[in-house]
Design a protein around this motif. Sequence first.
Motif, short mmCIF file in Angstrom:
data_model
loop_
_atom_site.label_atom_id
_atom_site.label_comp_id
_atom_site.label_asym_id
_atom_site.label_seq_id
_atom_site.Cartn_x
_atom_site.Cartn_y
_atom_site.Cartn_z
N MET A 1 17.31 0.27 -8.21
CA MET A 1 16.13 0.21 -7.67
C MET A 1 15.49 -1.03 -7.77
SD MET A 1 13.16 2.65 -8.13
CE MET A 1 11.54 2.27 -8.05
N GLN A 2 14.95 -1.92 -6.51
CA GLN A 2 14.57 -3.27 -6.57
C GLN A 2 12.96 -3.20 -6.67
OE1 GLN A 2 15.63 -5.63 -3.41
NE2 GLN A 2 14.81 -7.46 -4.22
N ASN A 3 12.19 -4.09 -7.46
CA ASN A 3 10.94 -4.08 -7.48
C ASN A 3 10.37 -4.60 -6.18
OD1 ASN A 3 10.98 -3.17 -10.14
ND2 ASN A 3 11.17 -5.18 -10.92
N TYR A 4 9.08 -4.37 -6.06
CA TYR A 4 8.26 -4.82 -4.73
C TYR A 4 7.04 -5.34 -5.42
CZ TYR A 4 12.13 -3.53 -1.87
OH TYR A 4 13.52 -3.40 -1.11
N VAL A 5 6.53 -6.33 -4.59
CA VAL A 5 5.10 -6.87 -4.91
C VAL A 5 4.32 -6.16 -3.74
CG1 VAL A 5 3.48 -8.64 -5.21
CG2 VAL A 5 5.84 -8.70 -6.12
N PHE A 6 3.02 -5.89 -3.81
CA PHE A 6 2.26 -5.30 -2.79
C PHE A 6 1.28 -6.57 -2.41
CE2 PHE A 6 3.01 -1.33 -5.13
CZ PHE A 6 3.74 -0.48 -4.20
N VAL A 7 1.22 -6.67 -1.04
CA VAL A 7 0.47 -7.77 -0.50
C VAL A 7 -0.43 -7.24 0.46
CG1 VAL A 7 0.97 -9.86 1.00
CG2 VAL A 7 2.90 -8.79 -0.42
N ILE A 8 -1.62 -7.80 0.51
CA ILE A 8 -2.78 -7.65 1.25
C ILE A 8 -2.86 -9.01 2.12
CG2 ILE A 8 -3.73 -5.68 0.06
CD1 ILE A 8 -5.76 -7.80 -1.10
N ASP A 9 -3.60 -8.95 3.19
CA ASP A 9 -4.12 -10.12 4.07
C ASP A 9 -5.38 -10.56 3.73
OD1 ASP A 9 -5.62 -8.25 5.44
OD2 ASP A 9 -4.63 -8.70 7.35
N GLN A 10 -5.78 -11.58 4.44
CA GLN A 10 -7.38 -12.11 4.15
C GLN A 10 -8.27 -11.07 4.35
OE1 GLN A 10 -7.36 -15.41 6.79
NE2 GLN A 10 -6.19 -16.78 5.16
N ASN A 11 -8.16 -9.98 5.33
CA ASN A 11 -8.88 -9.04 5.51
C ASN A 11 -8.98 -7.65 4.59
OD1 ASN A 11 -10.11 -10.53 7.60
ND2 ASN A 11 -8.66 -9.64 8.92
N LYS A 12 -8.09 -8.04 3.44
CA LYS A 12 -7.72 -6.94 2.34
C LYS A 12 -7.16 -5.85 3.09
CE LYS A 12 -11.28 -8.69 -0.58
NZ LYS A 12 -12.29 -8.24 -1.69
N GLU A 13 -6.40 -5.93 4.17
CA GLU A 13 -5.33 -5.01 4.65
C GLU A 13 -4.08 -4.81 4.05
OE1 GLU A 13 -6.79 -2.47 6.87
OE2 GLU A 13 -8.57 -3.43 6.47
N PRO A 14 -3.39 -4.03 3.84
CA PRO A 14 -1.95 -3.72 3.13
C PRO A 14 -1.11 -4.22 4.12
CG PRO A 14 -2.73 -1.50 3.69
CD PRO A 14 -4.03 -2.56 3.85
N LEU A 15 -0.08 -5.06 3.87
CA LEU A 15 1.11 -5.42 4.59
C LEU A 15 2.34 -5.12 3.79
CD1 LEU A 15 0.04 -9.45 4.74
CD2 LEU A 15 -0.39 -7.59 6.51
N ASN A 16 3.50 -5.37 4.46
CA ASN A 16 4.58 -4.85 3.86
C ASN A 16 5.03 -5.35 2.49
OD1 ASN A 16 5.17 -3.48 6.05
ND2 ASN A 16 6.27 -4.93 7.26
N PRO A 17 5.48 -4.50 1.48
CA PRO A 17 5.87 -5.12 0.12
C PRO A 17 6.90 -6.27 0.48
CG PRO A 17 5.68 -2.65 0.16
CD PRO A 17 5.83 -3.11 1.58
N ILE A 18 6.92 -7.13 -0.55
CA ILE A 18 7.74 -8.09 -0.58
C ILE A 18 8.56 -8.04 -2.10
CG2 ILE A 18 6.66 -9.42 1.09
CD1 ILE A 18 5.48 -11.28 -1.06
N THR A 19 9.50 -8.81 -2.05
CA THR A 19 10.38 -9.17 -3.51
C THR A 19 9.73 -10.03 -4.35
OG1 THR A 19 11.57 -10.86 -2.30
CG2 THR A 19 12.55 -8.70 -2.45
N PRO A 20 9.67 -9.69 -5.53
CA PRO A 20 8.98 -10.88 -6.56
C PRO A 20 9.34 -12.14 -6.31
CG PRO A 20 9.63 -8.97 -7.59
CD PRO A 20 10.35 -8.79 -6.22
#
Length: 50
Positions: free
Chosen positions: A1-20
């Motif tokens: 299982m790979q780790n993911y980092v949660f990402v938000i944009d400038q408006n604090k809306e969630p984006l797709n998780p990305i790898t570390p």
Amino acid sequence: MQNYVFVIDQNKEPLNPITPKRARELLTKQKAAVFRMYPVRYPENAKCRN
């Protein structure tokens, strides 16, 4: 299982998780900043199971 980092944009809306690795690259290039170290919050009155 790979780790993911949660990402938000400038408006604090969630984006797709990305790898570390990708997150470190964005931080190095100053294209991103750390918003919160621990995104998961539990209510103070919640009981944990052992």
